[in-house]
Scaffold this active site. Structure first.
Site, PDB file in Angstrom:
ATOM      1  CG  ASP A  13      -1.777  -1.373   1.204  1.00 40.34           C
ATOM      2  OD1 ASP A  13      -2.152  -1.618   0.100  1.00 40.34           O
ATOM      3  OD2 ASP A  13      -2.047  -1.644   2.312  1.00 40.34           O
ATOM      4  N   GLY A  15       1.410   3.022  -2.547  1.00 34.41           N
ATOM      5  CA  GLY A  15       0.994   3.884  -3.754  1.00 34.41           C
ATOM      6  C   GLY A  15       1.557   3.278  -5.169  1.00 34.41           C
ATOM      7  CE  LYS A  16       2.431  -2.575  -4.508  1.00 38.34           C
ATOM      8  NZ  LYS A  16       2.150  -2.208  -2.985  1.00 38.34           N
ATOM      9  CB  ALA A  39      -2.980  -6.564  -5.090  1.00 39.03           C
ATOM     10  N   GLY A  40      -4.739  -4.411  -3.446  1.00 33.47           N
ATOM     11  CA  GLY A  40      -5.516  -3.534  -3.825  1.00 33.47           C
ATOM     12  C   GLY A  40      -4.820  -2.081  -3.962  1.00 33.47           C
ATOM     13  CG  HIS A  41      -2.629  -1.830  -6.843  1.00 34.66           C
ATOM     14  ND1 HIS A  41      -1.556  -1.826  -6.088  1.00 34.66           N
ATOM     15  CD2 HIS A  41      -2.527  -3.127  -7.749  1.00 34.66           C
ATOM     16  CE1 HIS A  41      -0.896  -2.950  -6.312  1.00 34.66           C
ATOM     17  NE2 HIS A  41      -1.478  -3.978  -7.268  1.00 34.66           N
ATOM     18  CB  THR A 128      -6.735 -10.659   1.744  1.00 31.50           C
ATOM     19  OG1 THR A 128      -6.135 -11.788   0.796  1.00 31.50           O
ATOM     20  CG2 THR A 128      -5.417  -9.772   1.868  1.00 31.50           C
ATOM     21  CD  GLN A 223       0.614  -9.135  -2.844  1.00 30.50           C
ATOM     22  OE1 GLN A 223       1.162  -9.990  -3.537  1.00 30.50           O
ATOM     23  NE2 GLN A 223      -0.652  -8.933  -2.825  1.00 30.50           N
ATOM     24  CB  THR A 298      -7.557  -1.096  -1.718  1.00 28.32           C
ATOM     25  OG1 THR A 298      -6.646   0.366  -1.282  1.00 28.32           O
ATOM     26  CG2 THR A 298      -8.215  -0.688  -2.670  1.00 28.32           C
ATOM     27  N   GLY A 301     -10.652  -3.317   3.695  1.00 28.20           N
ATOM     28  CA  GLY A 301     -11.233  -2.326   4.647  1.00 28.20           C
ATOM     29  C   GLY A 301     -10.648  -1.994   5.864  1.00 28.20           C
TER      30      GLY A 301
HETATM   31  P1  GDP Z   1      -0.582   0.226  -3.413  1.00 29.27           P
HETATM   32  O1  GDP Z   1      -1.306  -1.078  -3.020  1.00 29.27           O
HETATM   33  O2  GDP Z   1       0.661   0.221  -3.351  1.00 29.27           O
HETATM   34  O3  GDP Z   1      -1.033   0.627  -5.035  1.00 29.27           O
HETATM   35  O4  GDP Z   1      -1.283   1.468  -2.574  1.00 29.27           O
HETATM   36  P2  GDP Z   1      -2.957   1.527  -2.202  1.00 29.27           P
HETATM   37  O5  GDP Z   1      -3.663   2.040  -3.434  1.00 29.27           O
HETATM   38  O6  GDP Z   1      -3.373   0.296  -1.626  1.00 29.27           O
HETATM   39  O7  GDP Z   1      -2.689   2.648  -1.130  1.00 29.27           O
HETATM   40  C1  GDP Z   1      -2.079   3.966  -1.484  1.00 29.27           C
HETATM   41  C2  GDP Z   1      -3.262   5.022  -1.238  1.00 29.27           C
HETATM   42  O8  GDP Z   1      -2.543   6.228  -1.218  1.00 29.27           O
HETATM   43  C3  GDP Z   1      -4.184   5.158  -2.417  1.00 29.27           C
HETATM   44  O9  GDP Z   1      -5.382   5.439  -1.607  1.00 29.27           O
HETATM   45  C4  GDP Z   1      -3.529   6.089  -3.164  1.00 29.27           C
HETATM   46  O10 GDP Z   1      -4.742   7.198  -3.721  1.00 29.27           O
HETATM   47  C5  GDP Z   1      -2.999   7.039  -2.070  1.00 29.27           C
HETATM   48  N1  GDP Z   1      -1.867   7.884  -2.494  1.00 29.27           N
HETATM   49  C6  GDP Z   1      -0.706   7.524  -3.329  1.00 29.27           C
HETATM   50  N2  GDP Z   1       0.165   8.380  -3.410  1.00 29.27           N
HETATM   51  C7  GDP Z   1      -0.204   9.524  -2.569  1.00 29.27           C
HETATM   52  C8  GDP Z   1       0.412  10.695  -2.085  1.00 29.27           C
HETATM   53  O11 GDP Z   1       1.409  11.087  -2.526  1.00 29.27           O
HETATM   54  N3  GDP Z   1      -0.201  11.536  -1.479  1.00 29.27           N
HETATM   55  C9  GDP Z   1      -1.479  10.926  -0.794  1.00 29.27           C
HETATM   56  N4  GDP Z   1      -2.135  12.000   0.130  1.00 29.27           N
HETATM   57  N5  GDP Z   1      -2.113   9.809  -1.202  1.00 29.27           N
HETATM   58  C10 GDP Z   1      -1.549   9.053  -2.292  1.00 29.27           C
HETATM   59  P1  IMO Z   2      -0.974  -4.356  -2.071  1.00 26.65           P
HETATM   60  O1  IMO Z   2      -0.546  -4.883  -3.614  1.00 26.65           O
HETATM   61  C1  IMO Z   2      -0.874  -4.843   2.045  1.00 26.65           C
HETATM   62  C2  IMO Z   2      -1.019  -9.099   3.779  1.00 26.65           C
HETATM   63  C3  IMO Z   2      -2.040  -9.336   4.235  1.00 26.65           C
HETATM   64  C4  IMO Z   2      -1.517 -10.567   5.261  1.00 26.65           C
HETATM   65  C5  IMO Z   2      -0.436 -11.047   4.492  1.00 26.65           C
HETATM   66  C6  IMO Z   2      -1.053 -12.464   3.845  1.00 26.65           C
HETATM   67  O2  IMO Z   2      -2.230  -3.486  -2.173  1.00 26.65           O
HETATM   68  O3  IMO Z   2       0.232  -3.729  -1.544  1.00 26.65           O
HETATM   69  P2  IMO Z   2      -2.514 -13.130   1.913  1.00 26.65           P
HETATM   70  O4  IMO Z   2      -3.945 -12.876   1.619  1.00 26.65           O
HETATM   71  O5  IMO Z   2      -1.518 -12.417   0.784  1.00 26.65           O
HETATM   72  O6  IMO Z   2      -2.136 -14.592   2.076  1.00 26.65           O
HETATM   73  O7  IMO Z   2      -2.088 -12.200   3.511  1.00 26.65           O
HETATM   74  O8  IMO Z   2      -0.196 -10.262   3.580  1.00 26.65           O
HETATM   75  N1  IMO Z   2      -1.135  -8.348   2.485  1.00 26.65           N
HETATM   76  C7  IMO Z   2      -1.176  -7.195   1.933  1.00 26.65           C
HETATM   77  N2  IMO Z   2      -0.970  -6.212   2.684  1.00 26.65           N
HETATM   78  N3  IMO Z   2      -0.893  -4.611   0.833  1.00 26.65           N
HETATM   79  C8  IMO Z   2      -1.153  -5.779   0.099  1.00 26.65           C
HETATM   80  O9  IMO Z   2      -1.061  -5.616  -1.360  1.00 26.65           O
HETATM   81  C9  IMO Z   2      -1.363  -7.156   0.512  1.00 26.65           C
HETATM   82  N4  IMO Z   2      -1.533  -8.330  -0.017  1.00 26.65           N
HETATM   83  C10 IMO Z   2      -1.217  -9.000   1.168  1.00 26.65           C
HETATM   84  O10 IMO Z   2      -2.862  -8.162   5.099  1.00 26.65           O
HETATM   85  O11 IMO Z   2      -0.902  -9.711   6.486  1.00 26.65           O
HETATM   86 MG    MG Z   3      -2.802  -1.788  -1.585  1.00 22.85          MG
END
Ligand code: GDP
Ligand code: IMO
Ligand code: MG
Length: 429
Positions: A13, A15-16, A39-41, A128, A223, A298, A301
């Site tokens: 998480d 911000g990939k 994953a949740g982006h 998850t 991840q 993402t 929740g």
């Molecule tokens: P990912 O799993 O690495 O793709 O990251 P997530 O999407 O799960 O979580 C990153 C969160 O941070 C998302 O809600 C993005 O919209 C938000 N985000 C990304 N870059 C920035 C930033 O520079 N500033 C702020 N405030 N939010 C950001």
């Molecule tokens: P993104 O791509 C954050 C965590 C789970 C748990 C562990 C194992 O959005 O960064 P799993 O369901 O993969 O067997 O769970 O890994 N986890 C994540 N944490 N971001 C993720 O993906 C994750 N994908 C798995 O919360 O601790």
């Molecule tokens: Mg994520």
């Protein structure tokens, strides 16, 4: 400038999704090489917000060919739902290619994920619940179902029988659940076949051909480094290689193809699920980061655990992945703090560790040693040049860069697509 790998530097998480989107206009292919719908982006484009799970976030860029490679585990129903939802919002998903060697998540994998977690009790990983671990376990045990198996009913039935035999014993006798029939699994999987057929190809061949033709291919990791099954905080990890090496084995390209490795790192740290986290905060600073950074999963929740920036982890990530560039995200979230602590080393029962300890017990006992940096109060969300940042914010970035093992080439100052400061071209050394 062919193959670029983009991975998470911490526990996910970072911000990939947004970082991938930043490169969107310049890439021809975007490849998901590990993980699945764990994953949740989140990507924010104008007033539109997209949450992607199984599909690579690069799918949102026009003209890009998205690929789900062999290292991914696929829940086909989730795949179809995500494709339908994006199509309904006007995103062209017609070019999607899926590896014939990718493994399939079935009903029994999801069930096993949930029951094994429950039986772990206090030792729960906090997965998850999407069936990720059991599907990779079947792959390694050589009883997995691959995408290509769906096109041969005979083979499919034999493989499902083999996979279910011991699982049903376990489900019924140990976990007190009902047995799952071969028919229900096979029938469900066969119902997907017609829609899947045009998408399933030899993606390794396609990607190598694309690279031969000088196309730009981005390998997007799910991840993050500290969740990698080999290099993360085992057993509190996911079940795939989310580090840069996973891009190679997870897609079928050679390591000599990879030119750049971009690690996305948050200006502080978060983690979802259980496991060690040295800089974790349990006070109002932790609440501040959660609220200001909107740190809620993402995918599930769940509120994310929050803590300060951990420089030894950034250096570890740099080493394990051969990082060429960092994208530092969410710098704007730190606005308003009087001072900002950064972890520079650990204290483990009186011993100083400048690097991440290799022993799990040591890492569990690691207490952060902090250096404090002055904060800033100015709104930085409109900054587009490094020099637009207040001096204290510039100093923070430069200090963190010095400790982290690679240059910081871009800085996120807000969730939107354009809320970014670019210092170096991510595709050039
Ligand atoms: P990912 O799993 O690495 O793709 O990251 P997530 O999407 O799960 O979580 C990153 C969160 O941070 C998302 O809600 C993005 O919209 C938000 N985000 C990304 N870059 C920035 C930033 O520079 N500033 C702020 N405030 N939010 C950001
Ligand atoms: P993104 O791509 C954050 C965590 C789970 C748990 C562990 C194992 O959005 O960064 P799993 O369901 O993969 O067997 O769970 O890994 N986890 C994540 N944490 N971001 C993720 O993906 C994750 N994908 C798995 O919360 O601790
Ligand atoms: Mg994520």
């Amino acid at each position: 400038m062919p193959a670029i790998v983009l991975i998470g530097a911490q526990w996910g998480d970072e911000g990939k999704g947004k970082a991938t989107d930043l490169l969107g206009d310049r890439i021809d292919y975007v490849v998901k090489f590990n993980g699945g719908n764990n994953a949740g982006h989140t990507v924010v484009i104008g007033d539109q917000k997209y949450a992607l799970h199984l599909l690579p976030s690069g799918i949102l860029s026009e003209g890009v060919t998205p690929v789900i490679a062999n290292g991914v585990v696929i829940d086909i129903e989730v795949l179809f739902d995500e494709l339908d939802a994006l199509t309904a919002r006007g995103v062209d998903v017609s070019r999607l290619k899926i590896s014939a060697n990718a493994h399939v998540i079935t009903h029994y994998h999801r069930t096993l994920d949930r029951v094994t977690e429950r039986f772990l009790g206090k030792r729960q990983i906090g997965t998850t619940g999407r069936g990720i671990g059991p599907t990779y376990a079947d792959k390694i045990n050589r009883v997995g179902i691959r995408m290509q198996d769906l096109f041969d009913e005979n083979i499919l039935r034999q493989k499902v029988e083999a996979a279910l035999y011991s699982k049903n014993h376990m489900l019924v006798k140990i976990y007190n659940r009902r047995a799952i029939t071969v028919d229900e699994i096979v029938d469900t999987l066969l119902s997907y076949v017609e829609r899947l057929r045009p998408m399933v190809v030899d993606t390794s061949l396609d990607l190598n051909t694309a690279l031969d033709e000088g196309k730009i291919v981005l390998f997007e990791g799910g991840q993050a480094t500290m969740l990698d099954v080999d290099h993360g905080t085992y057993p509190f990890v996911t079940s795939s290689n989310s580090t840069a090496g996973g891009a190679v084995t997870g897609s079928g390209i050679g390591p000599t193809r990879v030119d750049r490795v971009i690690a996305v790192v948050k200006a502080y740290t978060t983690r979802v699920g259980a496991g060690p986290f040295p800089t974790e905060l349990h006070d109002e600073s932790g609440e501040f980061l959660r609220a200001a950074g909107f740190e809620f999963g993402t995918t599930t929740g769940r509120p994310r655990r929050t803590g300060w920036y951990d420089a030894p982890i950034a250096r570890y990530t740099s080493r394990i992945n051969g990082v060429t560039d960092f994208v530092l995200t969410k710098l704007d979230v730190l606005t308003g703090l009087e001072t900002i602590p950064v972890c520079v080393a650990y204290d483990v029962d009186g011993r100083r560790f400048d690097e991440v300890p290799s022993s799990q017990s040591d890492f569990h006992h690691a207490k952060p040693i902090y250096e404090e940096f002055p904060g800033w109060t100015e709104d930085i969300t409109g900054a587009r040049e490094f020099s637009d940042l207040p001096q204290a914010a510039q100093d923070y970035v430069l200090a963190v860069e010095k400790m982290s093992g690679a240059r910081i080439s871009a800085i996120g100052v807000g969730p939107g697509r354009d809320a970014i400061i670019q210092r170096h071209d991510l595709l050039e050394s």
